[in-house]
Structure formats: C-alpha cells, structure tokens
Design a protein around this motif. Structure first.
Motif, PDB file in Angstrom:
ATOM      1  N   MET A   1      17.816   0.236 -15.959  1.00  9.20           N
ATOM      2  CA  MET A   1      17.186   0.282 -14.623  1.00  9.20           C
ATOM      3  C   MET A   1      15.783  -0.321 -14.679  1.00  9.20           C
ATOM      4  O   MET A   1      15.020  -0.028 -15.580  1.00  9.20           O
ATOM      5  N   SER A   2      15.492  -1.153 -13.700  1.00  7.17           N
ATOM      6  CA  SER A   2      14.168  -1.756 -13.701  1.00  7.17           C
ATOM      7  C   SER A   2      13.216  -0.903 -12.872  1.00  7.17           C
ATOM      8  O   SER A   2      13.616  -0.296 -11.878  1.00  7.17           O
ATOM      9  N   ALA A   3      11.988  -0.869 -13.279  1.00  2.38           N
ATOM     10  CA  ALA A   3      10.992  -0.089 -12.555  1.00  2.38           C
ATOM     11  C   ALA A   3      10.742  -0.732 -11.198  1.00  2.38           C
ATOM     12  O   ALA A   3      10.821  -1.954 -11.070  1.00  2.38           O
ATOM     13  N   PRO A   4      10.495   0.096 -10.174  1.00  4.61           N
ATOM     14  CA  PRO A   4      10.211  -0.495  -8.859  1.00  4.61           C
ATOM     15  C   PRO A   4       8.956  -1.353  -8.904  1.00  4.61           C
ATOM     16  O   PRO A   4       8.000  -1.041  -9.611  1.00  4.61           O
ATOM     17  N   ARG A   5       9.035  -2.460  -8.158  1.00  4.35           N
ATOM     18  CA  ARG A   5       7.883  -3.366  -8.152  1.00  4.35           C
ATOM     19  C   ARG A   5       6.755  -2.787  -7.332  1.00  4.35           C
ATOM     20  O   ARG A   5       6.954  -2.321  -6.232  1.00  4.35           O
ATOM     21  N   HIS A   6       5.597  -2.806  -7.892  1.00  3.87           N
ATOM     22  CA  HIS A   6       4.431  -2.337  -7.143  1.00  3.87           C
ATOM     23  C   HIS A   6       3.358  -3.404  -7.143  1.00  3.87           C
ATOM     24  O   HIS A   6       2.461  -3.397  -7.975  1.00  3.87           O
ATOM     25  N   PRO A   7       3.471  -4.351  -6.246  1.00  4.96           N
ATOM     26  CA  PRO A   7       2.398  -5.337  -6.156  1.00  4.96           C
ATOM     27  C   PRO A   7       1.131  -4.614  -5.715  1.00  4.96           C
ATOM     28  O   PRO A   7       1.233  -3.679  -4.926  1.00  4.96           O
ATOM     29  N   SER A   8       0.025  -5.007  -6.199  1.00  2.00           N
ATOM     30  CA  SER A   8      -1.228  -4.282  -5.975  1.00  2.00           C
ATOM     31  C   SER A   8      -1.229  -3.635  -4.592  1.00  2.00           C
ATOM     32  O   SER A   8      -1.055  -4.321  -3.595  1.00  2.00           O
ATOM     33  N   PRO A   9      -1.352  -2.294  -4.529  1.00  2.00           N
ATOM     34  CA  PRO A   9      -1.134  -1.573  -3.280  1.00  2.00           C
ATOM     35  C   PRO A   9      -1.952  -2.178  -2.139  1.00  2.00           C
ATOM     36  O   PRO A   9      -3.176  -2.214  -2.218  1.00  2.00           O
ATOM     37  N   PRO A  10      -1.287  -2.712  -1.096  1.00  2.00           N
ATOM     38  CA  PRO A  10      -2.022  -3.361  -0.026  1.00  2.00           C
ATOM     39  C   PRO A  10      -2.634  -2.363   0.952  1.00  2.00           C
ATOM     40  O   PRO A  10      -3.473  -2.729   1.753  1.00  2.00           O
ATOM     41  N   SER A  11      -2.191  -1.115   0.903  1.00  2.00           N
ATOM     42  CA  SER A  11      -2.710  -0.171   1.882  1.00  2.00           C
ATOM     43  C   SER A  11      -3.873   0.624   1.297  1.00  2.00           C
ATOM     44  O   SER A  11      -3.876   1.000   0.145  1.00  2.00           O
ATOM     45  N   ALA A  12      -4.860   0.812   2.134  1.00  2.00           N
ATOM     46  CA  ALA A  12      -5.986   1.661   1.767  1.00  2.00           C
ATOM     47  C   ALA A  12      -6.226   2.588   2.936  1.00  2.00           C
ATOM     48  O   ALA A  12      -6.189   2.152   4.081  1.00  2.00           O
ATOM     49  N   ASP A  13      -6.438   3.841   2.679  1.00  2.00           N
ATOM     50  CA  ASP A  13      -6.625   4.828   3.739  1.00  2.00           C
ATOM     51  C   ASP A  13      -5.483   4.798   4.746  1.00  2.00           C
ATOM     52  O   ASP A  13      -5.692   4.889   5.945  1.00  2.00           O
ATOM     53  N   GLY A  14      -4.266   4.635   4.234  1.00  2.00           N
ATOM     54  CA  GLY A  14      -3.110   4.679   5.114  1.00  2.00           C
ATOM     55  C   GLY A  14      -2.992   3.506   6.050  1.00  2.00           C
ATOM     56  O   GLY A  14      -2.403   3.617   7.104  1.00  2.00           O
ATOM     57  N   ARG A  15      -3.556   2.379   5.668  1.00  2.50           N
ATOM     58  CA  ARG A  15      -3.415   1.194   6.517  1.00  2.50           C
ATOM     59  C   ARG A  15      -2.770   0.069   5.719  1.00  2.50           C
ATOM     60  O   ARG A  15      -2.812   0.049   4.492  1.00  2.50           O
ATOM     61  N   LEU A  16      -2.171  -0.858   6.460  1.00  2.00           N
ATOM     62  CA  LEU A  16      -1.525  -1.995   5.827  1.00  2.00           C
ATOM     63  C   LEU A  16      -2.458  -3.194   5.906  1.00  2.00           C
ATOM     64  O   LEU A  16      -2.588  -3.838   6.943  1.00  2.00           O
ATOM     65  N   LEU A  17      -3.139  -3.434   4.799  1.00  3.27           N
ATOM     66  CA  LEU A  17      -4.116  -4.518   4.755  1.00  3.27           C
ATOM     67  C   LEU A  17      -3.605  -5.634   3.850  1.00  3.27           C
ATOM     68  O   LEU A  17      -3.150  -5.385   2.741  1.00  3.27           O
ATOM     69  N   ILE A  18      -3.647  -6.828   4.369  1.00  9.62           N
ATOM     70  CA  ILE A  18      -3.326  -7.993   3.548  1.00  9.62           C
ATOM     71  C   ILE A  18      -4.659  -8.566   3.072  1.00  9.62           C
ATOM     72  O   ILE A  18      -5.465  -9.055   3.870  1.00  9.62           O
ATOM     73  N   ASP A  19      -4.860  -8.467   1.786  1.00 10.52           N
ATOM     74  CA  ASP A  19      -6.123  -8.927   1.200  1.00 10.52           C
ATOM     75  C   ASP A  19      -6.024 -10.411   0.872  1.00 10.52           C
ATOM     76  O   ASP A  19      -5.335 -10.810  -0.057  1.00 10.52           O
ATOM     77  N   LEU A  20      -6.697 -11.222   1.667  1.00  9.50           N
ATOM     78  CA  LEU A  20      -6.575 -12.667   1.503  1.00  9.50           C
ATOM     79  C   LEU A  20      -7.457 -13.200   0.376  1.00  9.50           C
ATOM     80  O   LEU A  20      -7.160 -14.236  -0.206  1.00  9.50           O
ATOM     81  N   SER A  21      -8.524 -12.478   0.078  1.00 10.00           N
ATOM     82  CA  SER A  21      -9.418 -12.947  -0.987  1.00 10.00           C
ATOM     83  C   SER A  21      -8.731 -12.874  -2.345  1.00 10.00           C
ATOM     84  O   SER A  21      -9.072 -13.597  -3.270  1.00 10.00           O
TER      85      SER A  21
END
Ligand SMILES: [Zn+2]
Length: 190
Positions: A1-21
């Motif tokens: 079984m492969s571990a679930p992918r966790h791309p650097s968590p985009p949410s902070a304080d319960g929001r969905l933020l796309i970090d463009l920098s």
C-alpha cells in the motif's frame, strides 16, 4: 500500500490557499479538506456531516490560474416526500475556476469559491429514494396516488392520460351548470 500523497498542505486556518510563490511547476495537484464549519448553513435546511473534500488540478501560467477538479461532502437532508431525514454524498466533479493574476499575486484563496459551488450543487427537492449513498424506498411513495401523481411522476402520464381527459370533460360539464355571477352579487361583495 502506498502512503497517501500529501502535497505541502495548501490550507491554513481552515482555508484553501493556493500559494503561487511556492509553485515552481505550472501544474500542481492539491487534495485535502476544509472544516465542516465553513458551510455555515441556516438551521432547518441541509446539514453538513463531513468536511468539504477537494481534489484539484491547478494550472498556473503567467497571469492566468485555472483550477479544475472534484468536490464532495456528506449532508443530511429532509426528504420532500416522506419528510424523513436521510444522508447523501454530494459530489461535484466539474468544479472549474479561472482567475486572472497580476504579477504580484502571491496566493489565491479558493475557500469561498469551492463553498459556493458545493452549496449550489445541493438538491432543491431532495428525495430519499434518489440518494447516491444509501437509496431507500421512500415511505411516502405509496401515499402519492391518483391525481397528485401526475405532477410528480411523468412516466405515469401516458397510462393515466385518458383518466385526466375524462376529468377535464367532467369539469367542462360542471362549468356549464354554474350560473355566471349576477351583477347583484358582485355589488354585495364590495
Ligand atoms: Zn422519502
């Protein structure tokens, strides 16, 4: 079984933020969930039972951000026919948003956008027998017979059309027997 992918968590304080920098590649996958509290629905309507799960493909090119993907969440609804509560999973696989960016945009907050789109996907007239999660036989299904069935179930229309024609015929007959309102009556109503 492969571990679930966790791309650097985009949410902070319960929001969905796309970090463009932080986005070196033009294409990124983001997956996660937003807390149940973001729905903030009025009492008496659908009630959220799960966080809002998202799986999004983010395409970032110069001054244009394109996001596509899937949103899903579980809700408790009240069936419009039997008035019993039931649980259903609402999945929106056509989420799409395009946003112009100026060179200085460092992050894009998609929280309100995914929330709004999820809420728009909720059924206006939820029916327990149409639930995708645990469909059941609606306990009110047998209560709707006769004339009221016509407006609810179009498949019944052809078989009962002759009945309804008779009904209209009978109504026409009735109309002929009803005397037109006399001027005296209408004066009295004033
Ligand atoms: Zn029902």
């Amino acid at each position: 079984m492969s571990a679930p992918r966790h791309p650097s968590p985009p949410s902070a304080d319960g929001r969905l933020l796309i970090d463009l920098s932080d986005m070196s590649a033009p294409n990124t996958e983001v997956a996660g969930s937003l807390p149940i509290e973001i729905f903030d629905l009025e009492p008496g309507g659908p009630r959220p039972l799960s966080p809002l799960h998202y799986r999004l493909h983010v395409h970032h090119q110069e001054d244009q951000l394109t996001v596509t993907g899937e949103l899903s969440a579980d809700f408790s609804f009240e069936c419009v026919r039997c008035l019993e509560p039931f649980t259903d999973r609402i999945t929106l696989d056509g989420y799409f948003i395009e946003q112009e960016l100026d060179g200085k945009t460092l992050s894009v907050d998609l929280t309100d956008s995914v929330r709004e789109d999820m809420l728009l996907a909720l059924p206006d007239h939820p029916r327990c027998e149409e639930a995708s999660l645990h469909p059941r036989v609606c306990s009110a299904a047998t209560m709707f017979t006769g004339a009221s069935q016509h407006s609810l179930d179009h498949s019944e229309e052809t078989s009962t059309r002759s009945d309804s024609q008779d009904l209209w015929g009978a109504l026409d007959q009735l109309k002929l027997q009803v005397p037109a309102p006399s001027p005296e009556n209408s004066r009295r109503n004033r």
